[in-house]
Design an enzyme around this catalytic site. Structure first.
Site, short mmCIF file in Angstrom:
data_model
loop_
_atom_site.label_atom_id
_atom_site.label_comp_id
_atom_site.label_asym_id
_atom_site.label_seq_id
_atom_site.Cartn_x
_atom_site.Cartn_y
_atom_site.Cartn_z
N GLN A 134 -19.15 -11.56 -6.65
CA GLN A 134 -20.24 -11.49 -5.67
C GLN A 134 -21.31 -10.55 -6.22
OE1 GLN A 134 -20.36 -9.10 -1.98
NE2 GLN A 134 -20.37 -11.05 -0.89
N ARG B 67 -23.72 -16.14 0.23
CA ARG B 67 -23.16 -15.64 1.49
C ARG B 67 -24.29 -15.31 2.46
NH1 ARG B 67 -19.13 -10.70 3.48
NH2 ARG B 67 -17.49 -12.13 4.10
N TYR C 40 -28.30 -6.34 2.72
CA TYR C 40 -28.65 -5.96 1.34
C TYR C 40 -29.92 -6.71 0.91
CZ TYR C 40 -24.05 -3.98 1.91
OH TYR C 40 -22.99 -3.28 2.40
N ARG D 50 -9.66 -8.23 5.91
CA ARG D 50 -8.69 -7.13 6.10
C ARG D 50 -7.22 -7.54 5.98
NH1 ARG D 50 -11.28 -2.81 10.39
NH2 ARG D 50 -13.27 -2.62 9.31
#
Length: 362
Positions: free
Chosen positions: A99, A228, A181, A319
């Site tokens: 990524q 993404r 971002y 997670r």
């Protein structure tokens, strides 16, 4: 006995996956000196039963470094470091893509190298703080508004990083245009108040993202390129804005024209963010003909239901992969998942809370 589509093979662009379970990208901050290492290789190897691993956010350039101990893929040392991970994953029968994450304004000089700049579409400071190893939590700073030359340079950095990813043995690249971002900073009229061709209208705000995707797809192959997105995400001070639905309607149609391998759509509502409306998921699904990956709060049954309904092709888990390195086997065998998850160790520097979670004992 029920046959789960979750465990069936799927081809995503050029990549043949053994199942439809994706390990989501997760910041883990173990790259000492921003260089991937043996510890990281072990971490990813342990989880290589996933159909696809998406690496943690990896900076395409020195200016893109944000978090402490965040890996990059812009130097020879970093490429060599990442080879340890890709070789370990491939040797174990897994597939892994990198990524590429330029942190934009979500950074601090103490986490960056000398001679770098915090860049963003506009000089709009993000609310909140950033951890630094030398001085603890520090307020975000006002970023430098990118010039046209800065934008051109950032695009070339993405291209070089994508090419480096293939040299390092990755199976493809995911462009991180989510979670506040750099790429998403261009999409939002709150973080992007530019008056030129990269600001204002939806078409202008999407321009940089589309140009980066186009350039990377041309450099390494559209069948090895994904992106993404996080509409409705509020991470890194990205408030909701009017017209968000229209922006992602336009963007997903443009991404479809580029024929890239996949869109990875993340919904952070399980962590307290506003949910991504089902209508938006369906809209992107309708607009984009290639693979869709959904991520956010799924368990085995809800993931299977999402695939069976046709809403998605693959499901990413975050997670649960941290404290269940053998998550795929636990799902397959109906073994219980470990609930022992130490969040205090998510972003520390060593093996504790990283490679020391046990595999299921039969």
């Amino acid at each position: 006995m029920k046959t789960y589509k979750l465990f069936t093979p799927k081809k995503v662009g050029a990549i043949e996956l053994k199942n439809r379970i994706v390990m989501a990208p997760m910041t883990r901050c173990r790259a000492i000196g921003n260089i991937p290492n043996e510890l990281m290789a072990e971490y990813y190897k342990q989880r290589s039963n996933a159909g696809l691993i998406i690496s943690e956010g990896t900076s395409p350039s020195p200016n893109g470094l944000g978090y402490a101990r965040m890996p990059g893929i812009f130097s020879k040392q970093q490429v060599e470091g990442w080879k340890k991970t890709t070789e370990a994953v491939h040797k174990n029968g897994g597939k892994i893509i990198v990524q590429l994450m330029h942190s934009g304004r979500i950074s601090h000089p103490l986490n960056m190298q000398e001679g770098t700049q915090i860049l963003a579409p506009s000089a709009v400071k993000a609310a909140g703080q950033m951890w630094t190893d030398s001085k603890g939590l520090q307020d975000f700073m006002v970023p430098k508004e990118m010039t046209t030359q800065d934008i051109l340079h950032a695009k070339t950095e993405y291209i070089t990083a994508a090419e480096n990813a293939l040299f390092a043995g990755f199976d493809g690249v995911e462009l991180h245009s989510a979670n506040g971002y750099l790429l998403e900073e261009f999409l939002s009229p709150i973080s992007n108040v530019r008056k030129d061709n990269y600001g204002g209208s939806i078409e202008n705000r999407c321009r940089f993202v589309i140009e980066v995707v186009t350039s990377v797809a041309q450099a390494i192959g559209k069948e090895k390129t994904g992106i993404r997105l996080s509409p409705y995400g509020v991470a890194s001070d990205m408030p909701h804005y009017p017209g968000i639905d229209a922006a992602y309607d336009y963007l997903s149609k443009e991404l479809d024209k580029l024929d890239i391998a996949y869109i990875h759509l993340v919904d952070h509502s399980a962590m307290g963010a506003p949910p991504v409306p089902l209508e938006i998921k369906k809209l992107i699904r309708h607009n984009f003909k290639n693979t869709l990956i959904l991520c956010g709060g799924y368990d085995k049954e809800s993931a299977e239901a999402a695939i069976e309904s046709g809403l998605t092709d693959l499901v990413a888990f975050g997670r649960p992969f941290i404290n269940n390195p053998d998550l795929v086997e636990r799902f397959k065998n109906n073994w219980s998942l470990s609930q022992d998850l130490n969040m205090d160790l998510f972003y520390t520097a060593d093996e504790k809370g990283y490679t020391d979670y046990p595999f299921h004992k039969v």
